[in-house]
Design a protein around this motif. Structure first.
Motif, PDB file in Angstrom:
ATOM      1  N   LEU A  10       0.809  -1.224   0.000  1.00 11.69           N
ATOM      2  CA  LEU A  10       0.000   0.000   0.000  1.00 11.69           C
ATOM      3  C   LEU A  10       0.838   1.269   0.000  1.00 11.69           C
ATOM      4  O   LEU A  10       0.394   2.308  -0.492  1.00 11.69           O
ATOM      5  CB  LEU A  10      -0.931   0.007   1.213  1.00 11.69           C
ATOM      6  N   THR A  11       2.037   1.225   0.554  1.00 10.50           N
ATOM      7  CA  THR A  11       2.822   2.449   0.683  1.00 10.50           C
ATOM      8  C   THR A  11       3.897   2.594  -0.379  1.00 10.50           C
ATOM      9  O   THR A  11       4.606   3.602  -0.380  1.00 10.50           O
ATOM     10  CB  THR A  11       3.495   2.509   2.067  1.00 10.50           C
ATOM     11  N   PHE A  12       4.038   1.632  -1.273  1.00 12.92           N
ATOM     12  CA  PHE A  12       5.136   1.700  -2.239  1.00 12.92           C
ATOM     13  C   PHE A  12       5.022   2.900  -3.167  1.00 12.92           C
ATOM     14  O   PHE A  12       5.966   3.679  -3.292  1.00 12.92           O
ATOM     15  CB  PHE A  12       5.223   0.409  -3.061  1.00 12.92           C
ATOM     16  N   VAL A  13       3.897   3.052  -3.833  1.00 12.69           N
ATOM     17  CA  VAL A  13       3.764   4.127  -4.829  1.00 12.69           C
ATOM     18  C   VAL A  13       3.841   5.515  -4.190  1.00 12.69           C
ATOM     19  O   VAL A  13       4.627   6.356  -4.643  1.00 12.69           O
ATOM     20  CB  VAL A  13       2.474   3.955  -5.669  1.00 12.69           C
ATOM     21  N   PRO A  14       3.078   5.821  -3.122  1.00  6.49           N
ATOM     22  CA  PRO A  14       3.177   7.180  -2.572  1.00  6.49           C
ATOM     23  C   PRO A  14       4.553   7.499  -1.988  1.00  6.49           C
ATOM     24  O   PRO A  14       5.084   8.588  -2.226  1.00  6.49           O
ATOM     25  CB  PRO A  14       2.115   7.225  -1.476  1.00  6.49           C
ATOM     26  N   ARG A  15       5.134   6.572  -1.255  1.00  4.98           N
ATOM     27  CA  ARG A  15       6.426   6.864  -0.632  1.00  4.98           C
ATOM     28  C   ARG A  15       7.542   6.967  -1.658  1.00  4.98           C
ATOM     29  O   ARG A  15       8.426   7.821  -1.536  1.00  4.98           O
ATOM     30  CB  ARG A  15       6.765   5.799   0.402  1.00  4.98           C
ATOM     31  N   SER A  16       7.526   6.128  -2.663  1.00  3.22           N
ATOM     32  CA  SER A  16       8.590   6.196  -3.666  1.00  3.22           C
ATOM     33  C   SER A  16       8.437   7.433  -4.556  1.00  3.22           C
ATOM     34  O   SER A  16       9.436   8.063  -4.899  1.00  3.22           O
ATOM     35  CB  SER A  16       8.641   4.927  -4.497  1.00  3.22           C
ATOM     36  N   LEU A  17       7.200   7.796  -4.908  1.00  2.00           N
ATOM     37  CA  LEU A  17       7.016   9.023  -5.689  1.00  2.00           C
ATOM     38  C   LEU A  17       7.416  10.251  -4.891  1.00  2.00           C
ATOM     39  O   LEU A  17       8.013  11.188  -5.428  1.00  2.00           O
ATOM     40  CB  LEU A  17       5.571   9.154  -6.158  1.00  2.00           C
ATOM     41  N   PHE A  18       7.106  10.262  -3.601  1.00  3.11           N
ATOM     42  CA  PHE A  18       7.510  11.394  -2.775  1.00  3.11           C
ATOM     43  C   PHE A  18       9.028  11.512  -2.715  1.00  3.11           C
ATOM     44  O   PHE A  18       9.573  12.611  -2.842  1.00  3.11           O
ATOM     45  CB  PHE A  18       6.939  11.261  -1.359  1.00  3.11           C
ATOM     46  N   SER A  19       9.710  10.393  -2.564  1.00  2.00           N
ATOM     47  CA  SER A  19      11.170  10.470  -2.477  1.00  2.00           C
ATOM     48  C   SER A  19      11.799  10.778  -3.837  1.00  2.00           C
ATOM     49  O   SER A  19      12.845  11.418  -3.899  1.00  2.00           O
ATOM     50  CB  SER A  19      11.743   9.177  -1.904  1.00  2.00           C
ATOM     51  N   LEU A  20      11.170  10.345  -4.932  1.00  6.67           N
ATOM     52  CA  LEU A  20      11.729  10.629  -6.255  1.00  6.67           C
ATOM     53  C   LEU A  20      11.469  12.053  -6.716  1.00  6.67           C
ATOM     54  O   LEU A  20      12.229  12.597  -7.512  1.00  6.67           O
ATOM     55  CB  LEU A  20      11.153   9.651  -7.283  1.00  6.67           C
ATOM     56  N   LEU A  21      10.380  12.660  -6.242  1.00  4.33           N
ATOM     57  CA  LEU A  21      10.041  14.020  -6.668  1.00  4.33           C
ATOM     58  C   LEU A  21      10.349  15.064  -5.609  1.00  4.33           C
ATOM     59  O   LEU A  21       9.997  16.230  -5.771  1.00  4.33           O
ATOM     60  CB  LEU A  21       8.564  14.093  -7.066  1.00  4.33           C
ATOM     61  N   ASN A  22      10.998  14.675  -4.538  1.00  4.26           N
ATOM     62  CA  ASN A  22      11.365  15.598  -3.482  1.00  4.26           C
ATOM     63  C   ASN A  22      12.462  16.534  -3.996  1.00  4.26           C
ATOM     64  O   ASN A  22      13.518  16.077  -4.421  1.00  4.26           O
ATOM     65  CB  ASN A  22      11.863  14.812  -2.266  1.00  4.26           C
ATOM     66  N   VAL A  63      11.449   3.463 -14.283  1.00  9.69           N
ATOM     67  CA  VAL A  63      12.650   2.632 -14.146  1.00  9.69           C
ATOM     68  C   VAL A  63      13.184   2.695 -12.719  1.00  9.69           C
ATOM     69  O   VAL A  63      13.552   1.670 -12.140  1.00  9.69           O
ATOM     70  CB  VAL A  63      13.726   3.064 -15.173  1.00  9.69           C
ATOM     71  N   ASP A  64      13.194   3.883 -12.135  1.00  4.83           N
ATOM     72  CA  ASP A  64      13.688   4.022 -10.769  1.00  4.83           C
ATOM     73  C   ASP A  64      12.779   3.298  -9.776  1.00  4.83           C
ATOM     74  O   ASP A  64      13.255   2.653  -8.839  1.00  4.83           O
ATOM     75  CB  ASP A  64      13.807   5.494 -10.400  1.00  4.83           C
ATOM     76  N   MET A  65      11.464   3.385  -9.981  1.00  3.65           N
ATOM     77  CA  MET A  65      10.536   2.667  -9.098  1.00  3.65           C
ATOM     78  C   MET A  65      10.663   1.161  -9.271  1.00  3.65           C
ATOM     79  O   MET A  65      10.541   0.408  -8.303  1.00  3.65           O
ATOM     80  CB  MET A  65       9.103   3.130  -9.351  1.00  3.65           C
ATOM     81  N   LEU A  66      10.909   0.714 -10.486  1.00  5.36           N
ATOM     82  CA  LEU A  66      11.119  -0.717 -10.720  1.00  5.36           C
ATOM     83  C   LEU A  66      12.362  -1.208  -9.987  1.00  5.36           C
ATOM     84  O   LEU A  66      12.342  -2.270  -9.350  1.00  5.36           O
ATOM     85  CB  LEU A  66      11.234  -0.989 -12.224  1.00  5.36           C
ATOM     86  N   MET A  67      13.429  -0.439 -10.045  1.00  2.00           N
ATOM     87  CA  MET A  67      14.654  -0.809  -9.335  1.00  2.00           C
ATOM     88  C   MET A  67      14.432  -0.824  -7.824  1.00  2.00           C
ATOM     89  O   MET A  67      14.919  -1.714  -7.125  1.00  2.00           O
ATOM     90  CB  MET A  67      15.791   0.151  -9.697  1.00  2.00           C
ATOM     91  N   ARG A  68      13.677   0.139  -7.316  1.00  2.00           N
ATOM     92  CA  ARG A  68      13.367   0.162  -5.887  1.00  2.00           C
ATOM     93  C   ARG A  68      12.514  -1.039  -5.491  1.00  2.00           C
ATOM     94  O   ARG A  68      12.706  -1.613  -4.419  1.00  2.00           O
ATOM     95  CB  ARG A  68      12.632   1.438  -5.521  1.00  2.00           C
ATOM     96  N   ALA A  69      11.583  -1.422  -6.333  1.00  2.00           N
ATOM     97  CA  ALA A  69      10.725  -2.576  -6.028  1.00  2.00           C
ATOM     98  C   ALA A  69      11.542  -3.863  -6.006  1.00  2.00           C
ATOM     99  O   ALA A  69      11.353  -4.705  -5.117  1.00  2.00           O
ATOM    100  CB  ALA A  69       9.601  -2.677  -7.053  1.00  2.00           C
ATOM    101  N   ILE A  70      12.445  -4.033  -6.957  1.00  2.00           N
ATOM    102  CA  ILE A  70      13.287  -5.226  -6.981  1.00  2.00           C
ATOM    103  C   ILE A  70      14.174  -5.273  -5.740  1.00  2.00           C
ATOM    104  O   ILE A  70      14.320  -6.316  -5.092  1.00  2.00           O
ATOM    105  CB  ILE A  70      14.122  -5.263  -8.277  1.00  2.00           C
ATOM    106  N   GLU A  71      14.752  -4.142  -5.390  1.00  2.00           N
ATOM    107  CA  GLU A  71      15.609  -4.075  -4.206  1.00  2.00           C
ATOM    108  C   GLU A  71      14.822  -4.363  -2.925  1.00  2.00           C
ATOM    109  O   GLU A  71      15.291  -5.080  -2.041  1.00  2.00           O
ATOM    110  CB  GLU A  71      16.247  -2.696  -4.129  1.00  2.00           C
ATOM    111  N   ASP A  72      13.613  -3.822  -2.838  1.00  2.00           N
ATOM    112  CA  ASP A  72      12.813  -4.030  -1.637  1.00  2.00           C
ATOM    113  C   ASP A  72      12.306  -5.472  -1.543  1.00  2.00           C
ATOM    114  O   ASP A  72      12.212  -6.022  -0.444  1.00  2.00           O
ATOM    115  CB  ASP A  72      11.638  -3.050  -1.598  1.00  2.00           C
ATOM    116  N   CYS A  73      12.007  -6.099  -2.674  1.00  2.00           N
ATOM    117  CA  CYS A  73      11.615  -7.517  -2.656  1.00  2.00           C
ATOM    118  C   CYS A  73      12.769  -8.383  -2.179  1.00  2.00           C
ATOM    119  O   CYS A  73      12.561  -9.345  -1.427  1.00  2.00           O
ATOM    120  CB  CYS A  73      11.166  -7.967  -4.043  1.00  2.00           C
ATOM    121  N   ALA A  74      13.972  -8.042  -2.598  1.00  2.00           N
ATOM    122  CA  ALA A  74      15.146  -8.784  -2.127  1.00  2.00           C
ATOM    123  C   ALA A  74      15.327  -8.594  -0.625  1.00  2.00           C
ATOM    124  O   ALA A  74      15.669  -9.554   0.085  1.00  2.00           O
ATOM    125  CB  ALA A  74      16.377  -8.339  -2.879  1.00  2.00           C
ATOM    126  N   ARG A  75      15.106  -7.402  -0.140  1.00  2.00           N
ATOM    127  CA  ARG A  75      15.189  -7.166   1.309  1.00  2.00           C
ATOM    128  C   ARG A  75      14.123  -7.953   2.057  1.00  2.00           C
ATOM    129  O   ARG A  75      14.380  -8.515   3.116  1.00  2.00           O
ATOM    130  CB  ARG A  75      15.001  -5.692   1.617  1.00  2.00           C
TER     131      ARG A  75
END
Length: 79
Positions: A10-22, A63-75
C-alpha cells in the motif's frame, strides 16, 4: 522480528514518488515536473499546451521505481 524492507504494497507508490520528486533529494526530477506542468498551460508556453517533458520523466520514474521494487523484494525475502 526485524524487518529491513522499506515499503509495503500500500505504501510503495506514494512513498517512492515522494522520495523521487522531493526537490531536496532529486532536484532534476522535480524541475522536469514543474517544467511539464508549465508547458501544459497554453497561455505561457510555446508548445501550444503539449507537455513534452512528461514522457521522459515518467520513463525515468518508472525505471527508478522498478529498481526500488526489486531491491525491496530482495530485502523482504532476506528477512
Amino acid at each position: 522480528r526485524v524487518i529491513t524492507s522499506r515499503y509495503t504494497i500500500l505504501t510503495f507508490v506514494p512513498r517512492s514518488l515522494f522520495s523521487l520528486l522531493n526537490p531536496f533529494n532529486r532536484f532534476a526530477n522535480f524541475y522536469f515536473l514543474v517544467v511539464g506542468c508549465l508547458q501544459a498551460v497554453p497561455a505561457i508556453t510555446i508548445t501550444e499546451g503539449r507537455a513534452g517533458t512528461f514522457m521522459p520523466l515518467s520513463f525515468v520514474l518508472f525505471v527508478d521505481m522498478l529498481m526500488r521494487a526489486i531491491e525491496d523484494c530482495a530485502r523482504h525475502r532476506s528477512d
